[in-house]
Design a protein around this motif. Structure first.
Motif, PDB file in Angstrom:
ATOM      1  N   GLN A 155     -21.211 -27.518 -11.866  1.00 30.90           N
ATOM      2  CA  GLN A 155     -21.027 -28.791 -11.180  1.00 30.90           C
ATOM      3  C   GLN A 155     -22.360 -29.509 -10.949  1.00 30.90           C
ATOM      4  O   GLN A 155     -22.422 -30.738 -10.963  1.00 30.90           O
ATOM      5  N   ASP A 156     -23.421 -28.744 -10.734  1.00 28.02           N
ATOM      6  CA  ASP A 156     -24.735 -29.334 -10.461  1.00 28.02           C
ATOM      7  C   ASP A 156     -25.421 -29.828 -11.726  1.00 28.02           C
ATOM      8  O   ASP A 156     -26.414 -30.544 -11.648  1.00 28.02           O
ATOM      9  N   ARG A 157     -24.894 -29.463 -12.888  1.00 30.75           N
ATOM     10  CA  ARG A 157     -25.488 -29.895 -14.157  1.00 30.75           C
ATOM     11  C   ARG A 157     -24.726 -31.057 -14.787  1.00 30.75           C
ATOM     12  O   ARG A 157     -25.179 -31.624 -15.768  1.00 30.75           O
ATOM     13  N   ILE A 158     -23.566 -31.399 -14.227  1.00 26.46           N
ATOM     14  CA  ILE A 158     -22.781 -32.516 -14.755  1.00 26.46           C
ATOM     15  C   ILE A 158     -23.349 -33.805 -14.172  1.00 26.46           C
ATOM     16  O   ILE A 158     -23.358 -33.991 -12.955  1.00 26.46           O
ATOM     17  N   PRO A 159     -23.850 -34.721 -15.015  1.00 33.93           N
ATOM     18  CA  PRO A 159     -24.462 -35.952 -14.502  1.00 33.93           C
ATOM     19  C   PRO A 159     -23.478 -36.812 -13.705  1.00 33.93           C
ATOM     20  O   PRO A 159     -22.307 -36.914 -14.048  1.00 33.93           O
ATOM     21  N   ASN A 160     -23.969 -37.417 -12.645  1.00 33.06           N
ATOM     22  CA  ASN A 160     -23.203 -38.374 -11.828  1.00 33.06           C
ATOM     23  C   ASN A 160     -21.856 -37.813 -11.383  1.00 33.06           C
ATOM     24  O   ASN A 160     -20.847 -38.506 -11.418  1.00 33.06           O
ATOM     25  N   ASN A 161     -21.843 -36.574 -10.920  1.00 32.04           N
ATOM     26  CA  ASN A 161     -20.598 -35.917 -10.535  1.00 32.04           C
ATOM     27  C   ASN A 161     -20.278 -36.208  -9.069  1.00 32.04           C
ATOM     28  O   ASN A 161     -20.839 -35.595  -8.173  1.00 32.04           O
ATOM     29  N   HIS A 162     -19.344 -37.126  -8.865  1.00 32.99           N
ATOM     30  CA  HIS A 162     -18.931 -37.545  -7.519  1.00 32.99           C
ATOM     31  C   HIS A 162     -17.555 -36.998  -7.143  1.00 32.99           C
ATOM     32  O   HIS A 162     -16.959 -37.441  -6.167  1.00 32.99           O
ATOM     33  N   CYS A 163     -17.023 -36.056  -7.898  1.00 31.61           N
ATOM     34  CA  CYS A 163     -15.680 -35.532  -7.663  1.00 31.61           C
ATOM     35  C   CYS A 163     -15.540 -34.963  -6.246  1.00 31.61           C
ATOM     36  O   CYS A 163     -16.453 -34.320  -5.738  1.00 31.61           O
ATOM     37  N   PHE A 164     -14.378 -35.164  -5.638  1.00 33.13           N
ATOM     38  CA  PHE A 164     -14.125 -34.644  -4.289  1.00 33.13           C
ATOM     39  C   PHE A 164     -14.229 -33.129  -4.231  1.00 33.13           C
ATOM     40  O   PHE A 164     -14.814 -32.561  -3.330  1.00 33.13           O
ATOM     41  N   GLY A 165     -13.665 -32.445  -5.204  1.00 39.33           N
ATOM     42  CA  GLY A 165     -13.656 -30.988  -5.166  1.00 39.33           C
ATOM     43  C   GLY A 165     -14.964 -30.358  -5.595  1.00 39.33           C
ATOM     44  O   GLY A 165     -15.402 -29.368  -5.020  1.00 39.33           O
ATOM     45  N   LEU A 205      -4.829 -21.434   4.749  1.00 39.96           N
ATOM     46  CA  LEU A 205      -5.450 -22.490   3.956  1.00 39.96           C
ATOM     47  C   LEU A 205      -4.372 -23.420   3.393  1.00 39.96           C
ATOM     48  O   LEU A 205      -3.348 -22.962   2.867  1.00 39.96           O
ATOM     49  N   ASN A 206      -4.599 -24.700   3.488  1.00 36.13           N
ATOM     50  CA  ASN A 206      -3.676 -25.734   3.030  1.00 36.13           C
ATOM     51  C   ASN A 206      -3.437 -25.617   1.521  1.00 36.13           C
ATOM     52  O   ASN A 206      -4.383 -25.459   0.746  1.00 36.13           O
ATOM     53  N   GLY A 207      -2.176 -25.723   1.104  1.00 34.12           N
ATOM     54  CA  GLY A 207      -1.814 -25.609  -0.306  1.00 34.12           C
ATOM     55  C   GLY A 207      -2.404 -26.694  -1.182  1.00 34.12           C
ATOM     56  O   GLY A 207      -2.724 -26.451  -2.345  1.00 34.12           O
ATOM     57  N   GLY A 208      -2.556 -27.892  -0.641  1.00 31.01           N
ATOM     58  CA  GLY A 208      -3.178 -28.977  -1.411  1.00 31.01           C
ATOM     59  C   GLY A 208      -4.648 -28.706  -1.680  1.00 31.01           C
ATOM     60  O   GLY A 208      -5.163 -29.021  -2.764  1.00 31.01           O
ATOM     61  N   ILE A 209      -5.326 -28.109  -0.718  1.00 30.39           N
ATOM     62  CA  ILE A 209      -6.727 -27.727  -0.912  1.00 30.39           C
ATOM     63  C   ILE A 209      -6.803 -26.625  -1.972  1.00 30.39           C
ATOM     64  O   ILE A 209      -7.678 -26.639  -2.841  1.00 30.39           O
ATOM     65  N   ILE A 210      -5.873 -25.676  -1.929  1.00 29.28           N
ATOM     66  CA  ILE A 210      -5.837 -24.620  -2.943  1.00 29.28           C
ATOM     67  C   ILE A 210      -5.678 -25.236  -4.329  1.00 29.28           C
ATOM     68  O   ILE A 210      -6.415 -24.891  -5.261  1.00 29.28           O
ATOM     69  N   ALA A 211      -4.734 -26.152  -4.491  1.00 25.06           N
ATOM     70  CA  ALA A 211      -4.527 -26.804  -5.785  1.00 25.06           C
ATOM     71  C   ALA A 211      -5.783 -27.561  -6.216  1.00 25.06           C
ATOM     72  O   ALA A 211      -6.176 -27.508  -7.394  1.00 25.06           O
ATOM     73  N   THR A 212      -6.421 -28.241  -5.289  1.00 24.05           N
ATOM     74  CA  THR A 212      -7.634 -29.007  -5.609  1.00 24.05           C
ATOM     75  C   THR A 212      -8.752 -28.112  -6.105  1.00 24.05           C
ATOM     76  O   THR A 212      -9.391 -28.403  -7.121  1.00 24.05           O
ATOM     77  N   ILE A 213      -9.008 -27.008  -5.400  1.00 27.76           N
ATOM     78  CA  ILE A 213     -10.131 -26.170  -5.820  1.00 27.76           C
ATOM     79  C   ILE A 213      -9.829 -25.445  -7.132  1.00 27.76           C
ATOM     80  O   ILE A 213     -10.734 -25.254  -7.950  1.00 27.76           O
ATOM     81  N   MET A 214      -8.568 -25.091  -7.359  1.00 29.70           N
ATOM     82  CA  MET A 214      -8.208 -24.469  -8.641  1.00 29.70           C
ATOM     83  C   MET A 214      -8.351 -25.484  -9.771  1.00 29.70           C
ATOM     84  O   MET A 214      -8.862 -25.168 -10.856  1.00 29.70           O
ATOM     85  N   ASP A 215      -7.926 -26.709  -9.537  1.00 28.18           N
ATOM     86  CA  ASP A 215      -8.044 -27.778 -10.515  1.00 28.18           C
ATOM     87  C   ASP A 215      -9.511 -28.036 -10.856  1.00 28.18           C
ATOM     88  O   ASP A 215      -9.908 -28.015 -12.027  1.00 28.18           O
ATOM     89  N   CYS A 216     -10.329 -28.248  -9.843  1.00 26.98           N
ATOM     90  CA  CYS A 216     -11.739 -28.579 -10.084  1.00 26.98           C
ATOM     91  C   CYS A 216     -12.495 -27.421 -10.738  1.00 26.98           C
ATOM     92  O   CYS A 216     -13.326 -27.645 -11.619  1.00 26.98           O
ATOM     93  N   HIS A 217     -12.225 -26.212 -10.312  1.00 26.29           N
ATOM     94  CA  HIS A 217     -12.897 -25.061 -10.910  1.00 26.29           C
ATOM     95  C   HIS A 217     -12.552 -24.945 -12.396  1.00 26.29           C
ATOM     96  O   HIS A 217     -13.435 -24.711 -13.228  1.00 26.29           O
ATOM     97  N   THR A 218     -11.292 -25.141 -12.747  1.00 26.00           N
ATOM     98  CA  THR A 218     -10.903 -25.000 -14.153  1.00 26.00           C
ATOM     99  C   THR A 218     -11.404 -26.170 -14.997  1.00 26.00           C
ATOM    100  O   THR A 218     -11.818 -25.965 -16.142  1.00 26.00           O
TER     101      THR A 218
END
Length: 157
Positions: free
Chosen positions: A6-16, A54-67
């Motif tokens: 995530q720190d190497r992706i230029p201009n990465n403003h994603c919420f997750g 932990l909130n299910g929407g947060i779980i979905a968000t972090i799984m989405d962003c990680h993948t």
């Protein structure tokens, strides 16, 4: 320790996963053998209705962003380049299916482990498992779709 995808992706403003988002979740994913691993600690405001879960929407968000970040890192790796090198590569979520296996405790870290199941020129299929207390709590399958540079920079929808 290697710098997170995530720190190497230029201009990465994603919420997750974006380090440039002041209100983000700040995921940090790295390769460990043949999978991408992320250790993340929820905050109290990430709770579900029950304040200890932990909130299910947060779980979905972090799984989405990680993948998605894993798909980006994999594409760069297949190109023989470091994440973030020009020309930029970017993926977006084409499909996200989450199966919640057990409630995830809010207290303590969670570990995300993602693997590339199938990789092509325009599409990458990944699996991800979220663990807490050494137990699988959620599983996901994600289809990451490569998007053109114009999409990334807001010049096309």
């Amino acid at each position: 320790m290697e710098q997170a995808f995530q720190d190497r992706i230029p201009n990465n403003h994603c919420f997750g996963c974006g380090p440039l988002n002041p209100d983000g979740l700040y995921l940090k994913s790295r390769w460990k053998d043949d999978e991408a691993v992320c250790l993340w600690t929820p905050k109290p405001h990430h709770m579900a209705g029950p304040t200890h879960i932990l909130n299910g929407g947060i779980i979905a968000t972090i799984m989405d962003c990680h993948t998605i970040c894993t798909a980006i890192a994999d594409a760069y790796q297949r190109d023989g380049r470091a994440v973030g090198e020009d020309p930029e590569l970017w993926y977006a979520t084409g499909k996200l299916e989450v199966r919640y296996l057990k409630p995830t405790p809010l207290e303590g870290p969670v570990t995300l482990r993602a693997r590339v199941a199938e990789a092509g020129a325009r599409k990458t299929v990944l699996t991800c498992t979220l663990y807490a207390d050494d137990q699988a709590r959620a599983e996901a399958e994600v289809v990451a779709v490569r998007v053109p540079e114009a999409w990334r920079h807001g010049r096309a929808a």
